[in-house]
Design an enzyme around this catalytic site. Structure first.
Site, PDB file in Angstrom:
ATOM      1  N   GLU A 264     -86.840  41.954  49.833  1.00 19.64           N
ATOM      2  CA  GLU A 264     -85.759  42.031  50.813  1.00 19.64           C
ATOM      3  C   GLU A 264     -85.502  43.498  51.145  1.00 19.64           C
ATOM      4  O   GLU A 264     -86.103  44.402  50.573  1.00 19.64           O
ATOM      5  CB  GLU A 264     -84.484  41.362  50.280  1.00 19.64           C
ATOM      6  CG  GLU A 264     -84.608  39.860  50.115  1.00 19.64           C
ATOM      7  CD  GLU A 264     -83.270  39.210  49.839  1.00 19.64           C
ATOM      8  OE1 GLU A 264     -82.451  39.113  50.773  1.00 19.64           O
ATOM      9  OE2 GLU A 264     -83.032  38.794  48.695  1.00 19.64           O
TER      10      GLU A 264
ATOM     11  N   HIS B  55     -74.020  41.320  57.078  1.00 18.34           N
ATOM     12  CA  HIS B  55     -75.416  40.878  57.065  1.00 18.34           C
ATOM     13  C   HIS B  55     -75.942  40.962  58.490  1.00 18.34           C
ATOM     14  O   HIS B  55     -75.305  40.497  59.431  1.00 18.34           O
ATOM     15  CB  HIS B  55     -75.533  39.445  56.549  1.00 18.34           C
ATOM     16  CG  HIS B  55     -76.921  39.095  56.116  1.00 18.34           C
ATOM     17  ND1 HIS B  55     -77.951  38.903  57.011  1.00 18.34           N
ATOM     18  CD2 HIS B  55     -77.462  38.912  54.886  1.00 18.34           C
ATOM     19  CE1 HIS B  55     -79.052  38.620  56.347  1.00 18.34           C
ATOM     20  NE2 HIS B  55     -78.787  38.619  55.045  1.00 18.34           N
TER      21      HIS B  55
ATOM     22  N   ARG C  69     -79.280  46.912  54.398  1.00 15.09           N
ATOM     23  CA  ARG C  69     -78.522  46.105  55.350  1.00 15.09           C
ATOM     24  C   ARG C  69     -77.575  46.916  56.221  1.00 15.09           C
ATOM     25  O   ARG C  69     -77.389  46.601  57.398  1.00 15.09           O
ATOM     26  CB  ARG C  69     -77.738  45.024  54.602  1.00 15.09           C
ATOM     27  CG  ARG C  69     -78.627  43.940  54.059  1.00 15.09           C
ATOM     28  CD  ARG C  69     -77.853  42.961  53.211  1.00 15.09           C
ATOM     29  NE  ARG C  69     -78.747  41.891  52.754  1.00 15.09           N
ATOM     30  CZ  ARG C  69     -78.390  40.983  51.858  1.00 15.09           C
ATOM     31  NH1 ARG C  69     -77.186  41.019  51.321  1.00 15.09           N
ATOM     32  NH2 ARG C  69     -79.243  40.048  51.495  1.00 15.09           N
TER      33      ARG C  69
ATOM     34  N   HIS D   9     -70.283  39.784  55.327  1.00 18.98           N
ATOM     35  CA  HIS D   9     -71.110  39.095  54.335  1.00 18.98           C
ATOM     36  C   HIS D   9     -70.651  39.331  52.903  1.00 18.98           C
ATOM     37  O   HIS D   9     -70.256  38.390  52.227  1.00 18.98           O
ATOM     38  CB  HIS D   9     -72.555  39.557  54.504  1.00 18.98           C
ATOM     39  CG  HIS D   9     -73.533  38.885  53.599  1.00 18.98           C
ATOM     40  ND1 HIS D   9     -73.679  37.522  53.557  1.00 18.98           N
ATOM     41  CD2 HIS D   9     -74.449  39.398  52.710  1.00 18.98           C
ATOM     42  CE1 HIS D   9     -74.625  37.206  52.678  1.00 18.98           C
ATOM     43  NE2 HIS D   9     -75.095  38.323  52.143  1.00 18.98           N
TER      44      HIS D   9
ATOM     45  N   ARG E  85     -74.440  47.238  49.120  1.00 21.54           N
ATOM     46  CA  ARG E  85     -75.146  46.446  48.110  1.00 21.54           C
ATOM     47  C   ARG E  85     -76.625  46.313  48.446  1.00 21.54           C
ATOM     48  O   ARG E  85     -76.994  45.972  49.570  1.00 21.54           O
ATOM     49  CB  ARG E  85     -74.524  45.053  48.024  1.00 21.54           C
ATOM     50  CG  ARG E  85     -75.233  44.114  47.057  1.00 21.54           C
ATOM     51  CD  ARG E  85     -74.563  42.763  47.015  1.00 21.54           C
ATOM     52  NE  ARG E  85     -74.693  42.057  48.266  1.00 21.54           N
ATOM     53  CZ  ARG E  85     -75.478  41.001  48.466  1.00 21.54           C
ATOM     54  NH1 ARG E  85     -76.264  40.576  47.488  1.00 21.54           N
ATOM     55  NH2 ARG E  85     -75.508  40.389  49.631  1.00 21.54           N
TER      56      ARG E  85
END
Length: 526
Positions: free
Chosen positions: A126, A246, A295, A359, A394
Site C-alpha cells: 500500500e 483516504h 495518503r 478516514h 498514518r
C-alpha cells in the site's frame, strides 16, 4: 434518571465490573479477551460488530518470517517515520512494530484466517510502503475477518470467565471519584434509562471521528465519543488536527454524504492508477512512489488537480484498474467489486470515480505505551488513542496492528492495576449527561468539511470555531430534557470539533495531513 438540585446525576440502575471497555473493535476486543478471568464488561452503542474494524479492507502491515528480500522490521519502522512527517514517537514506532508479528500469531491462534499461498501468508503493498508486507483476509475484507474471529471467541464465553458484551448502550461519560481517578462509566440504555457501571479501570476503545465531516469511510458509530469523554474527564489530547483523508472513496454523486464506500489502497498496490477527466495521470511527477505515495500526499494531489477543473469535472477523479485482469480483480477485491456494481460501475471495464473522504484520525487521547492516559484508572487504545505511532500521517495498514499490540499491552497494565487495587466503595462525582441539539449536525459537518478538511487557513479556522461553538454549549448538558443518542453524539461532535479546530489554528506550518494553505511550504515539524 434524575438530576439533583446541585446538578448531579442519580442513575436508574447500577452494575459492577473489574474493567469496563468501551468499543468492540480490534483493540477493545483484544484487550477484553486478554483479561479473561476478570469481570470484564464491553459496552458498545450499536451491534457488537458495528465497529471501524469491520470496514477495514486493505490489511495488516507486519513483517513476519515470510517477507520480501531485504524487508525487515527496521525497514517498516523507517517507512512509518517517513509517512509520519517527523512527528512520530520513534520509541512507540519501534515497540509496536516489533511486537506486531507475535500479536498476529496470537490472533491467528484465536481463529483469524488470512489469505495464504504455498509459501505462507500472501502479501501486498500500500501507499508509503517500500515492500510487500500487508497481509490480508478475504481479498479485501481483512477487518471483517478479524472482527469475526474476535467476536466468535467472546461469543463462546458461557461460564468460562470471558468478557460479556453490553450492546446498544451508549457510553455517556467516564465517572471519576473525588480524587480524579476513573471509577466507572455512565451509560444510556435503549429504553432511555441511565445506568452506572462501577469499575476499577475504564478503557476507551471507541474508534474514530469520521462523522465530524460530511463524507467519511467510517460507520455511523464513529462520532468522536471517546475524544469527548476523555476531554470531559480531564485527559490530555494531542495531534488532533491530523485527520487523514483516504484518497479513493467511491464517488456516486454530489449529494451522497455520510458513510461512503472505500476503494482500498491495495487496488493501486496491484497496479491501478489515478487519472483525471482527461485521462492524464494524477500522481505522475508528484512523488517518487507516484500512485503509492503516502495518503496525505495523494489526497492533496487529487484536491489540487480538481481545483484546476480538467475536463470540467471538479468533484472527483478516476481510479483506472482496467489493466488488472477481470477474474483477478473480482477474486482479490470482492468488497470493492460489489460496491462498484451496486453503483452501476464495472471496475474491470471502466475507471472508478473516486474522491477523498475523512478516514482515520491520527491523533487522540495521549497515552503511554501501556495505554494509560493522564487520568488515573483511564486507558485508551486503538484509533481514539495517540500513542505516537502515526505522527502527522498514518502509514497504511498500521492501524489494525496498533490495535492488536496496544490491546494486549493495555490488558497487562489493567490486570496489574486491578490486582493492586484495594476494593472500596468510592464516592463518585456524577455529572449530568452531555447533550446538544442534533439539528445542527449537518451544519457542523459542512463547516468542518469546508474549513478543516484538506487545506485550512486561519480565517476559515476562526470562522469555523465560532460556528461550531454556536451549535451547543456542551458543558451544561441537557438538564432535565430527554437524553437521546442523537443529542449525546451531537455534544461529542461539538467538543471534538472544537478541539480539532483549536489545534489546527495553533499549528501554523503545513505537515503531514494538516495542510495550512496560508503556510504552504512545510516547516520543520515541532
Amino acid at each position: 434518571m434524575s438530576i439533583t438540585a446541585a446538578g448531579a446525576l442519580l442513575p436508574d440502575w447500577e452494575a459492577t465490573a473489574d474493567v469496563v471497555i468501551v468499543g468492540t473493535g480490534v483493540a477493545g476486543l483484544t484487550c477484553a479477551l486478554d483479561l479473561a478471568g476478570l469481570r470484564v464488561l464491553v459496552v458498545t452503542k450499536g451491534a457488537p460488530d458495528e465497529a471501524n474494524t469491520s470496514w477495514a479492507q486493505g490489511g495488516v502491515a507486519v513483517v513476519r518470517d515470510e517477507h520480501d528480500p531485504g524487508d525487515s522490521v527496521a525497514a517498516h519502522v523507517r517507512d512509518t517515520l517517513v509517512a509520519g512527517a517527523g512527528l512520530c514517537d520513534p520509541a512507540a514506532v519501534s515497540l509496536i512494530l516489533a511486537e506486531g508479528p507475535g500479536a498476529i500469531g496470537r490472533l491467528i491462534a484465536r481463529g483469524a484466517h488470512f489469505d495464504a499461498g504455498p509459501n505462507g501468508l500472501l502479501r501486498t503493498r500500500e501507499g508509503g510502503h517500500t515492500a510487500n508486507r500487508v497481509i490480508h483476509a478475504g481479498g479485501d475484507a481483512t477487518g471483517a475477518e478479524i472482527e469475526r474471529a474476535l467476536l466468535a471467541t467472546v461469543g463462546s464465553a458461557g461460564s468460562s470467565g470471558l468478557p460479556a458484551v453490553l450492546a446498544d448502550h451508549l457510553a455517556l461519560d467516564v465517572v471519576l471519584d473525588g480524587t480524579g481517578r476513573a471509577r466507572g462509566l455512565s451509560v444510556l440504555a435503549p429504553d432511555g434509562r441511565i445506568g452506572l457501571i462501577r469499575a476499577t479501570a475504564v478503557v476507551l476503545a471507541t474508534g474514530g471521528a469520521g462523522h465530524l465531516y460530511a463524507a467519511t469511510t467510517n460507520p455511523g458509530v464513529a462520532t468522536a465519543d471517546g475524544l469527548a469523554m476523555a476531554l470531559r474527564a480531564g485527559a490530555s489530547l494531542a495531534d488532533v488536527e491530523f485527520m487523514q483523508f483516504h484518497p479513493t472513496v467511491l464517488w456516486t454523486g454530489p449529494g451522497d454524504l455520510g458513510h461512503r464506500a472505500l476503494v482500498t489502497e491495495v487496488v493501486r498496490g496491484e497496479g491501478a492508477v489515478l487519472i483525471d477527466a482527461t485521462g492524464d495521470r494524477v500522481m505522475r511527477g508528484v512523488h517518487p512512489l507516484e500512485d503509492l505515495a503516502p495518503r496525505d500526499i495523494v489526497s492533496l494531489a487529487i484536491t489540487r488537480r480538481l481545483a484546476t477543473a480538467p475536463g470540467g469535472v471538479t468533484d472527483h477523479v478516476y481510479l483506472d484498474a482496467t489493466a488488472i485482469p477481470a477474474p483477478v480483480f473480482r477474486r482479490r477485491f470482492p468488497t470493492v467489486s460489489a460496491a462498484c456494481l451496486a453503483a452501476g460501475i464495472d471496475p474491470t471495464r471502466q475507471p472508478i470515480p473516486v474522491a477523498p473522504a475523512a478516514h482515520y484520525h491520527c491523533g487522540g487521547v495521549v497515552t503511554d505505551l501501556d495505554g494509560r492516559t493522564t487520568v488515573p484508572g483511564l486507558l485508551a487504545i486503538g484509533e481514539v488513542a495517540r500513542t505516537g505511532l502515526h505522527g502527522a500521517n498514518r502509514l497504511a495498514s498500521n492501524s489494525l496492528l496498533e490495535g492488536l499490540v496496544m490491546g494486549e499491552r493495555a490488558a497487562v497494565a489493567v490486570r496489574g492495576d486491578v490486582a493492586a487495587e484495594t476494593p472500596r466503595a468510592a464516592e463518585l462525582v456524577l455529572m449530568p449527561p452531555p447533550g446538544a441539539d442534533p439539528a445542527g449536525r449537518i451544519e457542523l459537518q459542512a463547516t468542518m468539511s469546508s474549513s478543516a478538511g484538506i487545506g485550512r487557513d486561519l480565517p476559515g479556522l476562526l470562522a469555523a470555531q465560532s460556528a461550531v461553538a454556536s451549535l451547543g454549549d456542551v458543558s451544561d448538558g441537557v438538564g432535565g430534557a430527554t437524553v437521546t443518542r442523537a443529542s449525546v453524539e451531537m455534544a461529542n461532535l461539538v467538543a471534538a470539533a472544537g478541539a480539532l479546530l483549536a489545534a489546527a489554528e495553533l499549528r501554523t506550518e503545513s505537515v503531514g495531513c494538516h495542510v495550512r494553505t496560508d503556510q504552504p511550504v512545510p516547516a520543520v515539524a515541532r
